[in-house]
Design an enzyme around this catalytic site. Structure first.
Site, PDB file in Angstrom:
ATOM      1  CD1 TRP A 230      41.529  37.498  31.720  1.00 26.21           C
ATOM      2  CD2 TRP A 230      42.964  37.523  29.996  1.00 26.21           C
ATOM      3  NE1 TRP A 230      40.821  37.205  30.579  1.00 26.21           N
ATOM      4  CE2 TRP A 230      41.674  37.207  29.509  1.00 26.21           C
ATOM      5  CE3 TRP A 230      44.017  37.588  29.093  1.00 26.21           C
ATOM      6  CZ2 TRP A 230      41.408  36.962  28.166  1.00 26.21           C
ATOM      7  CZ3 TRP A 230      43.763  37.345  27.743  1.00 26.21           C
ATOM      8  CH2 TRP A 230      42.477  37.038  27.297  1.00 26.21           C
ATOM      9  CG  ASN A 231      43.682  42.204  27.809  1.00 26.05           C
ATOM     10  OD1 ASN A 231      43.599  42.781  28.882  1.00 26.05           O
ATOM     11  ND2 ASN A 231      43.230  42.717  26.676  1.00 26.05           N
TER      12      ASN A 231
ATOM     13  CD  GLU B  87      39.254  53.056  28.660  1.00 25.75           C
ATOM     14  OE1 GLU B  87      39.469  54.259  28.876  1.00 25.75           O
ATOM     15  OE2 GLU B  87      38.964  52.614  27.533  1.00 25.75           O
ATOM     16  CG  LEU B  88      33.254  48.806  29.052  1.00 32.41           C
ATOM     17  CD1 LEU B  88      31.751  49.027  29.011  1.00 32.41           C
ATOM     18  CD2 LEU B  88      33.661  48.049  30.300  1.00 32.41           C
TER      19      LEU B  88
ATOM     20  N   GLY C   3      37.677  45.751  31.061  1.00 31.78           N
ATOM     21  CA  GLY C   3      37.269  44.368  30.875  1.00 31.78           C
ATOM     22  C   GLY C   3      36.120  44.302  29.896  1.00 31.78           C
ATOM     23  CB  SER C   4      33.726  41.603  29.195  1.00 31.00           C
ATOM     24  OG  SER C   4      33.170  41.468  30.493  1.00 31.00           O
TER      25      SER C   4
ATOM     26  CE  LYS D 240      38.606  41.398  40.247  1.00 31.84           C
ATOM     27  NZ  LYS D 240      39.527  40.216  39.918  1.00 31.84           N
ATOM     28  N   PRO D 241      43.008  42.618  40.647  1.00 30.59           N
ATOM     29  CG  PRO D 241      44.972  41.369  40.984  1.00 30.59           C
ATOM     30  CD  PRO D 241      43.909  42.160  41.709  1.00 30.59           C
ATOM     31  CB  ALA D 242      42.456  39.254  35.601  1.00 28.83           C
ATOM     32  CB  SER D 243      41.200  34.915  38.748  1.00 28.26           C
ATOM     33  OG  SER D 243      40.165  35.489  39.494  1.00 28.26           O
TER      34      SER D 243
ATOM     35  CB  CYS E 119      39.987  46.009  24.131  1.00 28.34           C
ATOM     36  SG  CYS E 119      41.168  47.266  24.562  1.00 28.34           S
TER      37      CYS E 119
ATOM     38  CD  GLU F 284      36.267  42.216  22.741  1.00 25.32           C
ATOM     39  OE1 GLU F 284      35.549  41.982  23.709  1.00 25.32           O
ATOM     40  OE2 GLU F 284      37.105  43.118  22.717  1.00 25.32           O
TER      41      GLU F 284
HETATM   42  N1  NDP Z   1      38.754  48.733  26.590  1.00 30.90           N
HETATM   43  C1  NDP Z   1      39.920  48.233  26.995  1.00 30.90           C
HETATM   44  O1  NDP Z   1      40.940  48.937  27.127  1.00 30.90           O
HETATM   45  C2  NDP Z   1      40.027  46.775  27.306  1.00 30.90           C
HETATM   46  C3  NDP Z   1      38.931  45.918  27.240  1.00 30.90           C
HETATM   47  N2  NDP Z   1      39.094  44.583  27.552  1.00 30.90           N
HETATM   48  C4  NDP Z   1      37.971  43.663  27.410  1.00 30.90           C
HETATM   49  O2  NDP Z   1      37.964  42.696  28.482  1.00 30.90           O
HETATM   50  C5  NDP Z   1      37.578  41.413  27.961  1.00 30.90           C
HETATM   51  C6  NDP Z   1      38.639  40.399  28.236  1.00 30.90           C
HETATM   52  O3  NDP Z   1      39.110  40.510  29.517  1.00 30.90           O
HETATM   53  P1  NDP Z   1      38.464  39.619  30.677  1.00 30.90           P
HETATM   54  O4  NDP Z   1      39.384  39.648  31.838  1.00 30.90           O
HETATM   55  O5  NDP Z   1      38.031  38.293  30.177  1.00 30.90           O
HETATM   56  O6  NDP Z   1      37.164  40.446  31.003  1.00 30.90           O
HETATM   57  P2  NDP Z   1      36.201  40.265  32.243  1.00 30.90           P
HETATM   58  O7  NDP Z   1      35.268  41.368  32.115  1.00 30.90           O
HETATM   59  O8  NDP Z   1      35.670  38.883  32.395  1.00 30.90           O
HETATM   60  O9  NDP Z   1      37.151  40.491  33.540  1.00 30.90           O
HETATM   61  C7  NDP Z   1      37.765  41.710  33.734  1.00 30.90           C
HETATM   62  C8  NDP Z   1      37.964  41.885  35.230  1.00 30.90           C
HETATM   63  O10 NDP Z   1      36.691  41.960  35.846  1.00 30.90           O
HETATM   64  C9  NDP Z   1      36.602  41.012  36.897  1.00 30.90           C
HETATM   65  N3  NDP Z   1      35.222  40.599  37.077  1.00 30.90           N
HETATM   66  C10 NDP Z   1      34.542  39.641  36.426  1.00 30.90           C
HETATM   67  N4  NDP Z   1      33.270  39.572  36.907  1.00 30.90           N
HETATM   68  C11 NDP Z   1      33.171  40.511  37.893  1.00 30.90           C
HETATM   69  C12 NDP Z   1      32.122  40.947  38.785  1.00 30.90           C
HETATM   70  N5  NDP Z   1      30.918  40.387  38.750  1.00 30.90           N
HETATM   71  N6  NDP Z   1      32.386  41.950  39.658  1.00 30.90           N
HETATM   72  C13 NDP Z   1      33.624  42.519  39.692  1.00 30.90           C
HETATM   73  N7  NDP Z   1      34.652  42.154  38.896  1.00 30.90           N
HETATM   74  C14 NDP Z   1      34.416  41.171  37.993  1.00 30.90           C
HETATM   75  C15 NDP Z   1      37.525  39.897  36.454  1.00 30.90           C
HETATM   76  O11 NDP Z   1      37.874  39.117  37.582  1.00 30.90           O
HETATM   77  P3  NDP Z   1      38.205  37.559  37.341  1.00 30.90           P
HETATM   78  O12 NDP Z   1      39.439  37.500  36.574  1.00 30.90           O
HETATM   79  O13 NDP Z   1      38.370  37.006  38.729  1.00 30.90           O
HETATM   80  O14 NDP Z   1      37.045  36.971  36.621  1.00 30.90           O
HETATM   81  C16 NDP Z   1      38.674  40.703  35.905  1.00 30.90           C
HETATM   82  O15 NDP Z   1      39.496  41.174  36.949  1.00 30.90           O
HETATM   83  C17 NDP Z   1      37.366  41.598  26.507  1.00 30.90           C
HETATM   84  O16 NDP Z   1      36.006  41.845  26.256  1.00 30.90           O
HETATM   85  C18 NDP Z   1      38.166  42.851  26.178  1.00 30.90           C
HETATM   86  O17 NDP Z   1      37.667  43.514  25.051  1.00 30.90           O
HETATM   87  C19 NDP Z   1      40.267  44.056  27.986  1.00 30.90           C
HETATM   88  C20 NDP Z   1      41.349  44.907  28.065  1.00 30.90           C
HETATM   89  C21 NDP Z   1      41.332  46.297  27.683  1.00 30.90           C
HETATM   90  O1  LIG Z   2      43.645  45.998  24.376  1.00 28.30           O
HETATM   91  C1  LIG Z   2      43.971  46.260  25.498  1.00 28.30           C
HETATM   92  O2  LIG Z   2      43.595  45.647  26.451  1.00 28.30           O
HETATM   93  C2  LIG Z   2      44.933  47.374  25.699  1.00 28.30           C
HETATM   94  O3  LIG Z   2      44.204  48.544  25.876  1.00 28.30           O
HETATM   95  C3  LIG Z   2      45.832  47.396  24.489  1.00 28.30           C
HETATM   96  S1  LIG Z   2      46.931  48.683  24.551  1.00 28.30           S
HETATM   97  O4  LIG Z   2      46.157  49.892  24.900  1.00 28.30           O
HETATM   98  O5  LIG Z   2      47.869  48.374  25.648  1.00 28.30           O
HETATM   99  O6  LIG Z   2      47.543  48.777  23.244  1.00 28.30           O
END
Ligand code: NDP
Ligand SMILES: O=C(O)[C@H](O)CS(=O)(=O)O
Length: 484
Positions: free
Chosen positions: A154-155, A253-254, A231-232, A178-181, A287, A386
């Site tokens: 979602w960020n 990309e975590l 995501g995470s 599948k985007p974030a909720s 992130c 984080e």
């Molecule tokens: N490395 C990078 O470029 C980035 C890393 N991040 C990391 O993501 C985190 C924050 O984002 P956040 O959205 O809270 O992260 P989450 O990992 O909670 O969610 C990311 C996505 O995964 C989905 N998801 C959650 N659980 C499952 C599952 N069991 N199976 C399949 N999909 C699932 C979420 O859906 P739903 O919304 O429905 O829960 C959402 O669409 C931070 O740790 C951040 O560092 C974020 C952006 C960029």
């Molecule tokens: O942090 C994130 O989720 C993004 O990767 C930041 S950026 O790459 O768009 O700067």
């Protein structure tokens, strides 16, 4: 002002917008006010299976198009995103919370991935290998992996989508997204642009709803050959474990925990300005933002003073407002997690130089004051976990070796930054920092033309640059016997 109907069908399969097969709906809220903006479809494994089958049926036709034809469609999508940037940015701010200025910047970034991969589609080259055996001819051809499952956070609800969908389409893959909720409305806007740009039915499909059920359907359907996820780290590890059953490709990309090192020879004003910009962009919910700052002891007092003065001048508010420097966090849980880290640090001896609490400036939405902590120790949560919020811990150092050791002391390896004017030091420190992305006197490394990605527990693979398209192809080796 943008308004929405009370319900927006948000499942897009085989070129048709529809509701969830269960008919379930879920609200979308504005984090600045916590008001409900609208409701969208709450899909599950049934919808996902239908989407995967549509993507499978569309796969051959899309891959057989010339790269130029795929490129033209991506270029048209780029133009449409640019033409609709104002609207999409406002929708993004309303559902995610970032200031409109940042949302506009994100849309430009998102559009740049469509442009970059419109170009890269025409440069996915193979190889002709000189054979050691006269009666053979050897070649390598890149072919699309096929159906891709894309899961986004979602960020950055726009750029995280195009950073995946653009290279996937350029390579000839089809996608189930599948985007974030929290941020489905931006995804709807982007899929509508791709539809208008001429992406054929079934090539891009959108399923919003139950992340676990949608995710499991993507993980356990044979037709899905790649899962690309941002995501995470926790969810990333889940996807790794579950992908093993069918040996699916992964692009992850975590999480991150970026250090910034401020050397005494840095431009102090610029270093303070960029540290603030890195940390508080998107309320610290990125992130690659600064998560810990190491300041050379010679400049500690001066740097801390300059930084705190700038942070205290920041203006909080609804991202749609004028002159807002920082918006809300995504939800109440986010502010609680951030406050827990502050309380833990203070309990272990940290000093709150500014901020340190939930913002009392409004009774709606979830805001946290931009916060600077000093006298921090490595056993504090804020130095290890984080933060994903507007908290900045400062720590001093004496030597370059000490700073590098501290900066590398993390399970994460996404981005790291340092400020210096010393050329020799720039090379030494950049080579010794264990991170996938290094910023030297720069904290905004993410551009479409460069490979973005982490090491260690920050992920696998790259997004962006010419590297980014290779996540979406398989290399086929052809050995041909011939009569000389
Ligand atoms: N490395 C990078 O470029 C980035 C890393 N991040 C990391 O993501 C985190 C924050 O984002 P956040 O959205 O809270 O992260 P989450 O990992 O909670 O969610 C990311 C996505 O995964 C989905 N998801 C959650 N659980 C499952 C599952 N069991 N199976 C399949 N999909 C699932 C979420 O859906 P739903 O919304 O429905 O829960 C959402 O669409 C931070 O740790 C951040 O560092 C974020 C952006 C960029
Ligand atoms: O942090 C994130 O989720 C993004 O990767 C930041 S950026 O790459 O768009 O700067």
């Amino acid at each position: 002002m943008i308004t929405f109907d009370n319900y927006v069908p948000s499942i897009y399969i085989n070129g048709r917008w529809k509701s969830a097969s269960s008919r379930k709906k879920t609200p979308v809220r504005n984090p600045a006010t916590w008001d409900i903006l609208t409701h969208v479809s709450y899909g599950d494994e049934v919808d996902t299976k239908n989407a995967i089958e549509a993507a499978g049926e569309a796969k051959e036709g899309w891959a057989s198009l010339s790269p130029r034809k795929r490129s033209n469609i991506l270029y048209r999508a780029y133009q449409l995103m640019e033409e609709n940037a104002e609207r999409i940015a406002a929708v993004l701010t309303m559902e995610q919370g970032k200031p409109l200025r940042e949302a506009k910047g994100e849309i430009k970034s998102a559009a740049s991935f469509l442009l970059w991969y419109a170009e890269e589609a025409n440069r996915l080259y193979g190889e002709w290998i000189p054979s050691s055996i006269e009666s053979k001819r050897l070649s390598v051809i890149p072919q699309p992996v096929g159906v891709v499952g894309a899961i986004t956070p979602w960020n950055f609800p726009a750029s995280m989508i195009t950073r995946k969908v653009a290279p996937a389409l350029a390579a000839g893959c089809t996608v189930v997204l599948k985007p974030a909720s929290e941020t489905p409305l931006t995804a709807i806007e982007i899929v509508k642009i791709l539809e208008k740009a001429g992406v054929p039915d079934g090539v891009v499909n959108l399923v919003t709803g139950n992340s676990a059920k949608i995710g499991d359907a993507l993980l356990h359907h044979e037709a899905v050959r790649l899962i690309t996820f941002t995501g995470s780290t926790e969810v990333g590890k889940h996807l790794m474990r579950e992908s093993a059953d069918q040996v699916k490709k992964l692009s992850l990309e975590l999480g991150g925990h970026a250090p910034i090192i401020i050397f005494a020879d840095a431009d102090l004003e610029k270093a303070a300005e960029m540290t603030l910009a890195s940390k508080f962009r998107n309320s610290g919910q990125t992130c690659i933002c600064a998560n810990r700052v190491y300041v050379e002891d010679k400049i500690w007092d001066n740097f801390k003073k300059v930084l705190v003065e700038k942070v205290e001048a920041m203006r909080l508010g609804d991202g749609l407002g004028d002159d807002v420097d920082m918006g809300p966090l995504i939800n109440e849980g986010a502010t609680e997690k951030v406050h827990e880290q502050v309380k833990d640090a203070v309990a272990k001896g940290a000093e709150v130089a500014c901020g340190g609490n939930i913002w009392e400036g409004t009774d709606k939405g979830h805001y946290y004051l931009p916060t600077v902590l000093s006298d921090v120790r490595n056993d504090m949560l804020v130095m290890k976990e984080e933060t994903f919020g507007p908290i900045l811990p400062l720590q001093s150092f004496t030597s370059e070796e000490e700073a590098i050791r501290a900066a590398n002391d993390s399970e994460y390896g996404l981005a790291a930054y340092f400020f210096t004017k010393n050329l020799d030091r720039s090379v030494r420190v950049a080579e010794k920092l264990d991170y996938g992305i290094i910023g030297i006197n720069d904290v905004f490394p993410a551009v479409a033309e460069a490979p973005f990605g982490g090491i260690k527990q920050s992920g696998i693979g790259k997004e962006g640059g010419h590297h980014g398209i290779h996540e979406y192809v398989e290399l086929k080796y052809i050995s041909m016997g011939i009569e000389n």
